[in-house]
Scaffold this motif. Structure first.
Motif, PDB file in Angstrom:
ATOM      1  N   HIS A 187      -5.714  -3.451  13.791  1.00 19.32           N
ATOM      2  CA  HIS A 187      -4.873  -4.586  14.154  1.00 19.32           C
ATOM      3  C   HIS A 187      -4.285  -4.364  15.536  1.00 19.32           C
ATOM      4  CE1 HIS A 187      -4.001  -6.170   9.830  1.00 19.32           C
ATOM      5  NE2 HIS A 187      -5.003  -6.802  10.400  1.00 19.32           N
TER       6      HIS A 187
ATOM      7  N   HIS B 132      -6.030   0.250   9.563  1.00 22.25           N
ATOM      8  CA  HIS B 132      -5.974   0.391   8.113  1.00 22.25           C
ATOM      9  C   HIS B 132      -7.274   1.054   7.659  1.00 22.25           C
ATOM     10  CE1 HIS B 132      -2.625  -2.560   7.531  1.00 22.25           C
ATOM     11  NE2 HIS B 132      -3.102  -3.057   8.665  1.00 22.25           N
TER      12      HIS B 132
ATOM     13  N   ARG C  60      -3.294   4.457   9.321  1.00 18.84           N
ATOM     14  CA  ARG C  60      -2.587   4.191   8.062  1.00 18.84           C
ATOM     15  C   ARG C  60      -3.616   4.177   6.937  1.00 18.84           C
ATOM     16  NH1 ARG C  60       0.892  -1.070   9.024  1.00 18.84           N
ATOM     17  NH2 ARG C  60       1.655  -0.459   6.975  1.00 18.84           N
TER      18      ARG C  60
ATOM     19  N   HIS D 191      -2.548  -0.273  15.182  1.00 13.50           N
ATOM     20  CA  HIS D 191      -2.811   0.612  14.044  1.00 13.50           C
ATOM     21  C   HIS D 191      -4.148   0.277  13.419  1.00 13.50           C
ATOM     22  CE1 HIS D 191      -0.810  -2.986  12.407  1.00 13.50           C
ATOM     23  NE2 HIS D 191      -1.596  -2.802  11.352  1.00 13.50           N
TER      24      HIS D 191
HETATM   25 ZN   LIG Z   1      -2.075  -4.186   9.991  1.00 17.15          ZN
END
Ligand SMILES: [Zn+2]
Length: 240
Positions: free
Chosen positions: A218, A173, A208, A171
């Motif tokens: 990540h 951020h 996200r 994902h």
């Molecule tokens: Zn993360």
């Protein structure tokens, strides 16, 4: 290249010398103006600037409730900070626990990330799970219904988790400005291109978004090792 308008040519298509001088002076003046503005101050192009992309590797770790910390380390025990993470609200704790799989295989040094959360979750790379004898699903952090559990052992006690062991879904951020720059919205998917000796595109990177977040991808240790991320020349996040 500067073209001369027909009106600037004289009889027989020839330019009068004063007309040529006027045209050349105009060109020089424009060039000088451009150079001075470029030298002193970059001309401002409207539009978003490219955000700084950071890709970090999440090694195996767990997030614990205070209740679980109490049972593993003693009542009221407070986790201590080893270092802040890139998202500075989170930290890697000095404390680790052992995780025991179904056939008593053990990983002795599972790092705890703080601060405490309201549910227990263990994030492993697939290689870790295989070594523990666990079959784990790929899940978004927090989505732990129906996932396997494991035994955690700390210095003062142990906790049998009934669920919460996952491979975290890759994902990114980002904050709303980053999302606008890339033209994406929450839960969209992006591709992470890694350039280097092991060129790789990691697809399906989940977006996200939170106003407090820095731009950070990540991935886990298996993903990072597959593309030799630590020796990569360049990384790039692209909308598929
Ligand atoms: Zn993360």
């Amino acid at each position: 290249m500067t073209m001369l308008a027909p009106s600037q040519t004289g009889p027989n298509g020839r330019l009068a010398r004063d007309q040529i001088e006027a045209v050349v002076r105009a060109v020089l003046a424009r060039r000088l103006a451009g150079e001075s503005s470029a030298g002193l101050q970059r001309s401002v192009t409207p539009g978003p600037t490219k955000p700084n992309l950071v890709v970090n590797i999440s090694a195996r770790h767990c997030h614990l409730t205070q209740k679980t910390v109490d049972r593993l380390f003693g009542p009221g025990y407070q986790l201590t900070k080893m270092r802040s993470l890139y998202q500075e609200t989170d930290f890697a704790a000095n404390e680790t626990v052992a995780i025991v799989g179904p056939r008593r295989r053990v990983i002795p040094d599972l790092r705890i990330l703080g601060p405490c959360r309201d549910f227990d979750q263990v994030e492993l790379a697939l290689t870790d799970a295989i070594s523990l004898g666990l079959e784990i699903p790929v899940r978004l952090s927090g989505d732990i219904e129906g996932t396997p559990g494991a035994l955690l052992v700390g210095p003062k006690g142990s906790v049998e988790l009934e669920k919460g062991v996952i491979r975290a879904e890759r994902h990114v951020h980002m904050n709303p400005d980053h999302a606008a720059y890339y033209g994406v919205k929450p839960l969209d998917r992006m591709n992470l291109r890694v350039y280097g000796r092991c060129p790789t595109t990691l697809e399906g990177v989940l977006v996200r978004v939170n106003p407090a977040w820095k731009l950070e991808v990540h991935i886990d240790t298996d993903e990072a090792n597959a593309c030799d991320l630590t020796r990569a020349d360049k990384v790039e996040l692209v909308k598929p």
